[in-house]
Design a protein around this motif. Structure first.
Motif: not given
Length: 151
Positions: A57-64, A66-87
């Motif tokens: 929908e909107q590329d280039g968002l900050s982690v924060s 992205l977290g606001e949009r998904l209702f996730l804190d950075s502790g939950t979101l960061t591992p997700l992002l790391k795995r997506l980056q590794l992929a």
């Protein structure tokens, strides 16, 4: 001697099937189970799919953001992002203007996955066997409930 009270003697407010929370929880489990094989074909988990939806929908968002949009804190979101980056589906970069902010951008592979992911919603629509206007209304009701619960 049976110590269980007959169901008619129970407080209706304490019956499992009368609990909104249980209806939401069990429906969420069923929905996640429905998505699992569809997303496996894309190499994504359900939470990863949600991240990708937001970035499509909107590329280039900050982690924060992205977290606001998904209702996730950075502790939950960061591992997700790391795995997506590794992929190879996204990149994370420090913002040049503010080193504390990390921007999340789709890679070419991440942008390309969007076309394959377009097959998911029609499969879900077919599985739920519900008219689109009803699904739209139900989604709006859920969003309104979420908003009320957050305030």
């Amino acid at each position: 001697m049976n110590s269980k009270a007959p169901p008619t003697a129970l407080n209706p407010a304490l019956l499992l099937d009368n609990q909104l929370c249980f209806a939401l929880y069990s429906t969420s489990l069923a929905m996640t189970k429905l998505y699992q094989p569809l997303l496996k074909a894309l190499g994504l988990t359900y939470p990863q799919y949600l991240v990708m939806l937001v970035l499509w929908e909107q590329d280039g968002l900050s982690v924060s953001e992205l977290g606001e949009r998904l209702f996730l804190d950075s502790g939950t979101l960061t591992p997700l992002l790391k795995r997506l980056q590794l992929a190879g589906l996204l990149e994370r970069r420090r913002n040049a203007a503010d080193e504390r902010r990390v921007q999340v951008m789709l890679s070419a592979a991440g942008r390309g996955l969007r076309e394959r992911a377009a097959a998911v919603p029609p499969c879900v629509l077919k599985a739920v066997d519900c008219p689109v206007p009803e699904l739209i209304a139900l989604t709006r009701q859920m969003q309104q409930l979420r908003s009320k619960l957050r305030h």
